[in-house]
Write an enzyme that holds these catalytic residues in place. Sequence first.
Site, PDB file in Angstrom:
ATOM      1  N   SER A  82     -24.569  50.591   9.900  1.00  0.00           N
ATOM      2  CA  SER A  82     -24.733  51.363   8.676  1.00  0.00           C
ATOM      3  C   SER A  82     -23.385  51.961   8.248  1.00  0.00           C
ATOM      4  O   SER A  82     -22.443  51.216   7.989  1.00  0.00           O
ATOM      5  CB  SER A  82     -25.805  52.430   8.892  1.00  0.00           C
ATOM      6  OG  SER A  82     -26.294  52.918   7.666  1.00  0.00           O
ATOM      7  N   ASP A 168     -21.402  70.231   4.968  1.00  0.00           N
ATOM      8  CA  ASP A 168     -20.818  70.493   3.652  1.00  0.00           C
ATOM      9  C   ASP A 168     -19.955  69.326   3.185  1.00  0.00           C
ATOM     10  O   ASP A 168     -20.063  68.885   2.035  1.00  0.00           O
ATOM     11  CB  ASP A 168     -19.996  71.780   3.679  1.00  0.00           C
ATOM     12  CG  ASP A 168     -20.863  73.025   3.803  1.00  0.00           C
ATOM     13  OD1 ASP A 168     -22.080  72.920   3.553  1.00  0.00           O
ATOM     14  OD2 ASP A 168     -20.328  74.085   4.167  1.00  0.00           O
ATOM     15  N   HIS A 227     -34.036  49.028   9.387  1.00  0.00           N
ATOM     16  CA  HIS A 227     -32.629  49.431   9.328  1.00  0.00           C
ATOM     17  C   HIS A 227     -32.115  49.923  10.683  1.00  0.00           C
ATOM     18  O   HIS A 227     -30.950  49.708  11.023  1.00  0.00           O
ATOM     19  CB  HIS A 227     -32.454  50.519   8.273  1.00  0.00           C
ATOM     20  CG  HIS A 227     -31.041  50.967   8.084  1.00  0.00           C
ATOM     21  ND1 HIS A 227     -30.021  50.099   7.704  1.00  0.00           N
ATOM     22  CD2 HIS A 227     -30.457  52.187   8.229  1.00  0.00           C
ATOM     23  CE1 HIS A 227     -28.884  50.760   7.621  1.00  0.00           C
ATOM     24  NE2 HIS A 227     -29.117  52.034   7.930  1.00  0.00           N
TER      25      HIS A 227
END
Length: 247
Positions: A82, A168, A227
């Site tokens: 991924s 963040d 996946h």
Amino acid sequence: MLNTIIHGEQTDKPTLLIAHGLFGSARNWGVLAKRLSADRQVVAVDMRNHGASPWFETHSYEDMAADLADVVDAPVDLLGHSMGGKAAMVMALAHPAKINKLIVADIAPVTYNHTQMGPLQAMRDVDMASVNSRADAKAQLNYLDPGVDDFLLQSFDLKEKRWKLNLDVLATEMPKIIGFPHVDGTFDGPTLFLSGATSDYVKPDYRPTIKQHFPAAKFAKIPGAGHWLHAEKPREFEASVSAFLDM
């Protein structure tokens, strides 16, 4: 320098370097890495802004590829899943001499429309002041697909009451994470795009783009896997990886 977990000893076979996906860590690959280290050294890394690796203000694939290249002393075989697969592809294109064989697990060098802000926001919403156990944290991880909460909790530090993820920066850089940078060049070495048969991350329409960058690419699917093919079908995944590396 990225945090690494080393399995096995160096042999006459190239070291296998493993790059995990978004919200993952080197530890997630522990069982598979140990099995694959029977006849070669396997090095799993924590990608930047994940696990025990340093936090940075950026999370681009160029940066992640450079991080991986810094880990490599001699040419390695490289496996990425991924997000880690995209970083592995960029490393192969930018530093082809450092890679013998490339395995890309269930991802393509394209921009995807989906985002991973749902799980990220779920982690942000956990009230750390009320968490006294992993069960407390899990109870607050709402509106996630089955199993995603347990996966995310592998990156939860109960003692410090924090996520071992730079949430963040990952949020700010999400457009880069679901995208793929423009990279010139090709990687002509042996390449395997290994996908889950029930996943739609590597569509037939993507093959011309893949072949443009990786002309020697071969394609294989693991039946019954999505996946998260390495977690859903670990034995089959291990067998496919080992067979390709031993060719």
